[in-house]
Design an enzyme around this catalytic site. Structure first.
Site, mmCIF file in Angstrom:
data_model
loop_
_atom_site.group_PDB
_atom_site.id
_atom_site.type_symbol
_atom_site.label_atom_id
_atom_site.label_comp_id
_atom_site.label_asym_id
_atom_site.label_seq_id
_atom_site.Cartn_x
_atom_site.Cartn_y
_atom_site.Cartn_z
ATOM 1 N N CYS A 383 0.828 -1.198 0.000
ATOM 2 C CA CYS A 383 0.000 0.000 0.000
ATOM 3 C C CYS A 383 0.871 1.260 0.000
ATOM 4 O O CYS A 383 1.389 1.645 -1.039
ATOM 5 C CB CYS A 383 -0.987 -0.056 1.165
ATOM 6 S SG CYS A 383 -2.479 0.876 0.811
ATOM 7 N N HIS A 518 -3.630 -5.149 0.524
ATOM 8 C CA HIS A 518 -3.037 -5.720 1.744
ATOM 9 C C HIS A 518 -3.083 -7.248 1.706
ATOM 10 O O HIS A 518 -4.018 -7.849 2.243
ATOM 11 C CB HIS A 518 -3.791 -5.203 2.977
ATOM 12 C CG HIS A 518 -3.542 -3.761 3.236
ATOM 13 N ND1 HIS A 518 -2.444 -3.309 3.949
ATOM 14 C CD2 HIS A 518 -4.220 -2.658 2.861
ATOM 15 C CE1 HIS A 518 -2.469 -1.986 4.004
ATOM 16 N NE2 HIS A 518 -3.537 -1.565 3.351
ATOM 17 N N GLU A 520 -1.447 -9.310 3.355
ATOM 18 C CA GLU A 520 -1.278 -9.919 4.677
ATOM 19 C C GLU A 520 -2.612 -10.306 5.301
ATOM 20 O O GLU A 520 -2.668 -11.202 6.151
ATOM 21 C CB GLU A 520 -0.500 -8.976 5.613
ATOM 22 C CG GLU A 520 -1.221 -7.715 6.090
ATOM 23 C CD GLU A 520 -1.135 -6.525 5.136
ATOM 24 O OE1 GLU A 520 -0.907 -6.749 3.933
ATOM 25 O OE2 GLU A 520 -1.304 -5.374 5.594
HETATM 26 N N1 GLN Z 1 -1.969 6.607 2.940
HETATM 27 C C1 GLN Z 1 -2.088 5.864 1.737
HETATM 28 C C2 GLN Z 1 -3.456 6.009 1.111
HETATM 29 O O1 GLN Z 1 -4.416 6.349 1.767
HETATM 30 C C3 GLN Z 1 -1.781 4.401 1.947
HETATM 31 C C4 GLN Z 1 -2.764 3.721 2.825
HETATM 32 C C5 GLN Z 1 -2.263 2.393 3.343
HETATM 33 O O2 GLN Z 1 -1.074 2.141 3.342
HETATM 34 N N2 GLN Z 1 -3.162 1.553 3.807
HETATM 35 O O3 GLN Z 1 -3.615 5.753 -0.048
#
Ligand code: GLN
Length: 546
Positions: A383, A518, A520
């Site tokens: 992310c 994600h 994970e």
């Molecule tokens: N801050 C970033 C976004 O909102 C990444 C979010 C995250 O890593 N879950 O896109």
């Protein structure tokens, strides 16, 4: 017939109620029953989505886009059942429903009160699960005695009365603290905690006693006597060296058999727990070890990275190695020199930059990505970790020196990462603006992605169509695809309409992958996520021994 098991906690918080519920769920499942796990959280937030990771730890995201308590992650990892929106509620959500009904006039002129309106709403949440499984395990967050928990305790008390003891069972998890001066484990806090529970009309029939050492049979008998519980239903729950050992130790202490007995059911023959035994054997007898540097900014509360820590462990199980995690605080490198990051990451076998929010720590993550690229150390960006790898690639390999994100304070520069304002969910357009509420408005839950044939990720997944869970507000700008690809940073996964970059990888590096989602969240001990298995393998091959 669905039976309900309510799990409360006393004495202190963080007793591992969630883990206990998950382990019991796994045991009942191993006995051939269908289980469902859910959690009631007494805080006023509608969901944990707006809470800081330091407050609450990880926010676990479900396929259907709910931001939920991290215990749901344990439930899913232990039972393999995907969690959903309807498996977690909070005081905030319950009140939101009650107040909406009041405004609609549903209460027909009644004075709206905690009892019966709030408690009825809680009971509806529980009752909705009737018929969906043989056992519904329902964990109550917080500690008995908290003001916030009272409506929940009252609701489960009423519910227990309504369905009867053949269908409802209360399990209480407590702590036996060890007092070094006396040289013994103390039972008094447990007695008080059970008394507190009895004072709201709930009589637990099973006690799970957490302790850091063996509990004497005399002490167990004493607890049984004072707490009015059958001796064989006072179950020692000692600290385990791995969370995956918990189902095995609880089974050995008789938890699943006693639960069945409490319901008047025959325990029959022992369940087959060989898959748990195999996992524990592998965890305890690794053939080697690797160290992964996790560069994030919530590093002093490792619960913020709960699923990530587990997924790395699963990658280790798959490769028969122990994975050591070295948390590296990214904010320290924002201003620091490149030498600082070299010093902190020296000797790691792989670098992982996890999800995160806000500008603080971002430059440190970009430096970590650069270090990984230049030193050819396996890099896994998740992310925010993908977004920072994009900025690193743009600034240092694709000639866009002022590459930046709209998430950063300073709005000058070339925005390779921008606020996502429009995307498609289940054939419907979702729109967002800068002024929208923060809660529940990110791109959340499962989305499909199409992987490029012949790419490293397609090889790792063994597929070109995948679905993964998202939680982010910003996205990589697709318009810079060609420029980045020319520099060796390719877009190997896109949303099916080709509009949103989902995965990037470097073609000039042994293992450099960033994903917008994600992975994970979906990894399980007996079904490790392929990206984690492959990342750990790359870290082993990399051979930079600790
Ligand atoms: N801050 C970033 C976004 O909102 C990444 C979010 C995250 O890593 N879950 O896109």
């Amino acid at each position: 017939m669905t039976r309900f098991i309510f799990i409360t906690g006393g004495v202190v918080s963080s007793l591992g109620k969630g883990l206990g519920a998950a382990a019991l769920g796994a045991l009942l499942q191993a006995r051939g029953y269908k289980v469902r796990l859910c959690k009631l959280d007494p805080y006023l937030n509608v969901d944990p989505g707006t809470m800081s990771p330091f407050q609450h730890g990880e926010v676990y995201v479900t396929d259907d886009g709910a931001e939920t308590d991290l215990d749901l992650g344990h439930y899913e990892r232990f039972t393999g059942n995907p969690a959903s929106q309807n498996d977690n509620t909070t005081t905030g959500r319950i009140y939101t429903e009650v107040l909406a009904k009041e405004r609609r006039g549903d209460y027909l002129g009644a004075t709206v009160q905690v009892i019966p309106h709030v408690t009825n709403e809680i009971k509806d949440f529980i009752r909705e699960k009737d018929g969906s499984a043989d056992f519904v395990l329902c964990e109550i967050g917080g500690t008995v005695g908290d003001i916030e928990s009272l409506p929940f305790l009252e609701a489960i008390r009423q519910f227990g009365n309504e369905v009867g003891r053949e269908r409802a069972l209360f399990i209480h998890v407590t702590l036996l603290p060890y007092i070094p001066a006396a040289g013994e484990l103390k039972t008094k806090p447990t007695q008080h905690s059970v008394k507190e529970l009895m004072s709201v009309g709930i009589r637990p029939r099973i006690l799970l006693c957490r302790a850091d050492r063996e509990i004497d049979a005399d002490e167990l008998r004493k607890i049984a006597l004072f707490c009015n519980i059958d001796e064989d239903k006072v179950i020692p729950a000692l600290d385990a060296s791995s969370i995956y050992e918990v189902p095995l130790t609880y089974h050995k202490e008789g938890l699943d058999a006693q639960v069945l007995d409490a319901f008047g059911m025959e325990a029959g023959k022992d369940p087959d727990l060989s898959k748990w035994e195999q996992i524990v054997r592998r965890i305890k007898n690794p053939e080697g070890e690797v160290t992964i540097g996790v560069v994030g900014k919530y590093t002093n509360l490792t619960d913020s990275y709960k699923s990530l820590n587990e997924a790395l462990c699963h990658g280790g199980i798959a490769n028969k190695v122990k994975v050591n995690i070295k948390f590296v605080e990214s904010t320290l490198f924002d201003e620091g020199s490149d030498e600082d990051i070299v010093h902190a990451l020296n000797g790691v076998n792989g670098i992982l930059v996890p999800g995160g929010f806000g500008e603080r720590g971002a430059e440190g993550k970009i430096k970590a990505a650069r270090f990984a690229r230049e030193k050819k150390i396996p890099y896994f960006g998740i992310c925010y970790g993908l977004q920072m790898a994009v900025l690193e690639a743009a600034r240092h390999t694709a000639g866009i020196e002022d590459a930046t994100s709209t998430e950063f304070e300073d709005q000058t520069g070339t925005h390779l990462i921008g606020l996502m304002t429009e995307w498609t969910k289940d054939n419907k357009k979702e729109k967002r603006g800068n002024e929208d509420d923060m809660g529940g408005t990110m791109r959340l839950g499962a989305y499909p992605a199409s992987l490029k044939k012949g790419s490293k990720v397609a090889e790792i997944y063994g597929a070109t169509d995948i679905s993964e869970r998202h939680r982010h507000r910003y996205e990589v700008n697709i318009n810079y695809k060609d420029q980045l690809e020319e520099s060796g940073f390719i877009f190997s996964g896109l949303s099916p309409d080709g509009a949103l970059p989902e995965i990037c990888e470097r073609t000039d590096h042994p293992w450099f992958i960033g994903v917008q989602y994600h992975p994970e969240l979906k990894s399980k001990p007996f079904d490790p996520h392929p990206l984690f298995t492959s990342f750990i393998k790359a870290a082993m091959d990399q051979g930079r021994l600790v």
